[in-house]
Scaffold this active site. Structure first.
Site, PDB file in Angstrom:
ATOM      1  N   LYS A   1       2.058  -1.696  16.087  1.00  9.85           N
ATOM      2  CA  LYS A   1       2.775  -0.878  14.932  1.00  9.85           C
ATOM      3  C   LYS A   1       4.194  -0.989  15.348  1.00  9.85           C
ATOM      4  O   LYS A   1       5.031  -0.825  14.482  1.00  9.85           O
ATOM      5  CB  LYS A   1       2.441   0.406  15.772  1.00  9.85           C
TER       6      LYS A   1
ATOM      7  N   ARG B   1      -4.106  -5.638  13.437  1.00 14.11           N
ATOM      8  CA  ARG B   1      -4.920  -5.106  13.781  1.00 14.11           C
ATOM      9  C   ARG B   1      -5.315  -5.588  14.599  1.00 14.11           C
ATOM     10  O   ARG B   1      -6.783  -4.987  15.715  1.00 14.11           O
ATOM     11  CB  ARG B   1      -5.717  -4.709  12.101  1.00 14.11           C
TER      12      ARG B   1
ATOM     13  N   GLU C   1       2.174   6.222   3.764  1.00 15.84           N
ATOM     14  CA  GLU C   1       1.771   7.623   4.914  1.00 15.84           C
ATOM     15  C   GLU C   1       4.109   7.811   3.906  1.00 15.84           C
ATOM     16  O   GLU C   1       4.436   7.716   2.923  1.00 15.84           O
ATOM     17  CB  GLU C   1       2.220   7.110   6.074  1.00 15.84           C
TER      18      GLU C   1
ATOM     19  N   GLU D   1       0.159   0.672   6.293  1.00 15.30           N
ATOM     20  CA  GLU D   1      -0.259   1.850   6.376  1.00 15.30           C
ATOM     21  C   GLU D   1       0.739   2.403   5.373  1.00 15.30           C
ATOM     22  O   GLU D   1       1.833   2.975   5.227  1.00 15.30           O
ATOM     23  CB  GLU D   1      -0.625   3.356   7.466  1.00 15.30           C
TER      24      GLU D   1
ATOM     25  N   GLU E   1      -9.067  -0.780   4.870  1.00 15.17           N
ATOM     26  CA  GLU E   1      -9.626   0.027   4.592  1.00 15.17           C
ATOM     27  C   GLU E   1     -10.636  -0.425   2.817  1.00 15.17           C
ATOM     28  O   GLU E   1     -11.842  -0.789   2.918  1.00 15.17           O
ATOM     29  CB  GLU E   1      -9.176   1.599   4.136  1.00 15.17           C
TER      30      GLU E   1
ATOM     31  N   THR F   1       8.449  -0.675  10.835  1.00 14.14           N
ATOM     32  CA  THR F   1       7.628   0.522   9.902  1.00 14.14           C
ATOM     33  C   THR F   1       9.163   1.295   8.900  1.00 14.14           C
ATOM     34  O   THR F   1      10.223   0.990   9.406  1.00 14.14           O
ATOM     35  CB  THR F   1       8.118   1.838  10.545  1.00 14.14           C
TER      36      THR F   1
ATOM     37  N   ASP G   1       4.077  10.028  14.606  1.00 13.04           N
ATOM     38  CA  ASP G   1       2.962   9.599  13.762  1.00 13.04           C
ATOM     39  C   ASP G   1       1.531  10.559  13.612  1.00 13.04           C
ATOM     40  O   ASP G   1       1.334   9.773  14.978  1.00 13.04           O
ATOM     41  CB  ASP G   1       2.585   7.280  13.324  1.00 13.04           C
TER      42      ASP G   1
ATOM     43  N   HIS H   1      -9.237   8.540   6.170  1.00 15.55           N
ATOM     44  CA  HIS H   1      -9.024   7.269   6.574  1.00 15.55           C
ATOM     45  C   HIS H   1      -9.051   7.658   7.808  1.00 15.55           C
ATOM     46  O   HIS H   1      -9.843   6.657   8.809  1.00 15.55           O
ATOM     47  CB  HIS H   1      -7.321   7.634   7.116  1.00 15.55           C
TER      48      HIS H   1
ATOM     49  N   GLN I   1      -3.841  -4.653  17.610  1.00 16.98           N
ATOM     50  CA  GLN I   1      -3.954  -2.676  18.000  1.00 16.98           C
ATOM     51  C   GLN I   1      -5.277  -2.500  18.292  1.00 16.98           C
ATOM     52  O   GLN I   1      -5.622  -2.609  19.192  1.00 16.98           O
ATOM     53  CB  GLN I   1      -3.409  -2.076  16.707  1.00 16.98           C
TER      54      GLN I   1
ATOM     55  N   ASP J   1       3.697   2.301   7.702  1.00 13.01           N
ATOM     56  CA  ASP J   1       3.654   2.122   9.027  1.00 13.01           C
ATOM     57  C   ASP J   1       2.717   1.111   9.150  1.00 13.01           C
ATOM     58  O   ASP J   1       1.831   1.055   9.293  1.00 13.01           O
ATOM     59  CB  ASP J   1       2.452   2.956   9.336  1.00 13.01           C
TER      60      ASP J   1
END
Lengths: 423, 423
Positions: A256, A240, A204, A202, A371, A260, A129, A136, A243, A236
């Protein structure tokens, strides 16, 4: 582009026009997985088409009759190209068409996509990844390390990336169990254990590798096209709180590795070729092994949709909470592959290299909830009056991606997952 | 332990006594890989022994006739135990022996280890590397982050780990090509590209998983023994200059992914059982999901040997540059597995979970050159007058590991690799 039609009906707005022809794996009822190609609302059974001898002069039959694409990926670009041309010829409706498939009994070769279950198209040996969106990386730097410079000194020199977990890569539609783990509340002295309270996504795009190299031999950036088969959407999923507490100094791990999600159809680089464009300029210029004159950005529109359990029950459609574009990524796929292999690591057919979160310049273009809601401080307003900072049980997130120029469309379908309560 | 002998000659000091019986995969000349068991200087051909029906009542024949151990690992501990008991009965030389193997033509079942080439014993789906030595984590913190507290606040709460690269895990004897990559010299403004000038090792032990879980369901610490099949030596080759420049914020990537060497024989947890001991006490007490009353430390002696090209040419034997013991690790394998799976990630048969560098309290017990030479400032003195800070081309590093109690020995053989010049 010349206007080409298929004799298979392709509804207006379909992601799966004859220009696309993406590859996937599917099951009918309890049958074993088979490879297939999407066209309109249908899937073409590659196993059956290969058995009918329609590819015998261009591709080993076994590679098309396997339950996963890895053997086909190992054959390399000349074979991918020949099979794609053959598929287009078999499916197009004009003077240059190959009429053999059309002349056969269609019920043996085509199934409605709604009647099949998609399975993993490849066995992913290694999953990497990246972290290639400037916006970002800047946003996450501000949120995770508020007291220091958000962009670390290496970011503009290296397509920063790390290895993720291969075993939990799942296709569209697979439920995602809320992970439990350690987190340390902001003012606590010690960590607590429990279900994540800051579950995120996420947005992606990932590329799937083809032939691969020999161990010890880097892939030069000029050869990247020979090694990249196609692209999928990637969610992904990220816890948080887990993490934030675990990630120093060795990077994200349990925040994570629980899941996925990828879109089940691999859209080939060839299908995306008309949507190539220039990527943002890079300052400073990267080291020579990361330089290429080729255009490696792709104009792929992206959207994130959210539907909560209450919205579903009350009949509210999913709400689009973010829209962005893949073409703004600072580091390109070619740079990512050249970098990942420059130390001689072994790239195998079926590896997955994800872009990192694709965020644009403003909150409406951000690719993650942390975000969009700025660390939960600006919750999203949903049409039924609910708000969301992070994901709750029953929430369903759907990623979509597509390229469009007039009525010429190539799309990814979707990568969707619904949150299930922690066990 | 009762004294048990095999009717196969086992030389004094052999790692492969009848108490051991480790599993591996081997090739004779150009034949396909086959599973085998080491005994003395020989390897017992499991494929042939299964074909002779010697395990039909305890294990599926196909699992023993595969080229990799993954299918056998998936069968779980009751089968592993039954096969181990049968192997011991077939090989022991006393009243309780099973005479069937001894009665057969030995040339069909046994080959000298020097006449075979060992291959990877398992297909590794996911590879995780932990960071579980208090001494190593403290040393690396001092060396990589000299201006801050060496041990980060999470370290005593979490068995810190990250995903490594599966594709470049290789067995003993595989050459290691010096990796190239970006590094930033201490006083430079921008990075440079070239072969690593700070090539290092990490002395580790890894465990290989057995049956595995279902996605979404953690493995409780009390079940760890059901899921850990056996152990190997691991050399996590590390390019310190590449690692130092790339590793923030997402962890090590190209500084590690070029090669990881394992010893080819998997020593089972059952064989190591007599060497179980108490692990160091933990302060503060970890969260409940990481607590167990079981003893999970193993008294395994470890050594690192170095032989340079000049030493080889001049007839100098390899020099032992470090000796340590696995029993001092702060975090145990059971804690590592419970932690890695607590978020519900999928553990598959054949995953590799490495311990992280095993360092003792002083320089003679450190598990990496960056520690032994303290960032290169105290080079090692070699018997031919050479010195070493980091590895040079032609250097060969050999890891060894063994358990010993009187004449009762269970050993790992070796994990060796020689550095080849960058391409």
């Amino acid at each position: 582009m010349p206007h080409v039609r298929s004799w298979i009906d392709v509804p207006a707005g379909s992601d799966f026009t004859i220009y696309n022809l993406p590859y996937g794996a599917f099951r009918k009822s309890d049958g074993p997985p088979r490879l297939g190609v999407a066209i309109g609302t249908k899937v073409l059974d590659l196993h059956a088409a290969a058995a009918a001898g329609l590819f015998d002069d261009v591709c080993d039959r076994g590679a098309l009759q396997a339950p996963l694409l890895n053997a086909f990926l190992a054959l390399g670009r000349p074979t991918w190209k020949a099979v794609r041309l053959r598929l287009a010829a078999l499916l197009r409706d004009d003077d240059s068409s190959d009429g053999r498939l059309r002349a056969l009994d269609h019920t043996k070769f085509f199934t409605e996509q709604r009647d099949v279950r998609m399975t993993m198209p490849v066995y992913v040996g290694d999953y990497v990844d990246f972290y290639s969106s400037l916006e970002h990386a800047t946003n996450l730097g501000k949120l995770f390390r508020p007291n220091s410079e958000p962009l670390l000194p290496n970011w503009r020199h290296i397509p920063i990336g790390y290895h993720g977990r291969s075993s939990t890569i799942v296709v569209d539609g697979t439920p995602v169990v809320r992970p439990s783990g350690q987190r340390k509340p902001p003012n606590a002295d010690v960590p607590v254990f429990g279900p994540s309270t800051r579950l995120d996504i996420e947005l992606e795009i990932g590329f799937i590798t083809g032939r691969g190299n020999r161990m010890g031999e880097p892939i030069p950036i000029g050869d990247a096209r020979e090694h990249i088969f196609g692209l999928v959407l990637v969610n992904d999923w990220s816890a948080r709180d887990i993490q934030a507490w675990e990630y120093q100094p060795l990077g994200p791990f349990l925040g994570k590795s629980f899941a996925t999600t990828i879109s089940p159809w691999i859209v080939t680089l060839d299908a995306l070729d008309p949507f190539r464009t220039a990527s943002p300029s890079q300052d400073p210029a990267p080291l020579p092994y990361l330089q290429t004159a080729e255009r490696w950005a792709y104009d792929i529109r992206l959207a994130v949709e959210l539907q909560t359990e209450k919205m579903r029950a009350a009949g509210f459609a999913p709400k689009t909470v973010s829209q962005t574009n893949f073409k703004e990524m600072y580091w390109t796929m070619a740079q990512q592959l050249a970098h990942a292999s420059v130390n001689g690591t072994l790239i195998r057919p079926g590896d997955l290299y994800a872009s990192g979160t694709i965020s644009g310049k403003t909150a409406e273009n951000f690719g993650s909830f942390i975000e969009m809601t700025w660390n939960g401080s600006k919750p999203l307003q949903l049409p039924d009056g609910e708000t969301r900072a992070f994901l709750e049980d029953g929430d369903e997130v759907t990623l979509r991606g597509w390229c469009e120029a007039g009525d010429f469309r190539v799309g990814f379908g979707k990568a969707s997952g619904r949150i299930v309560a922690a066990r």
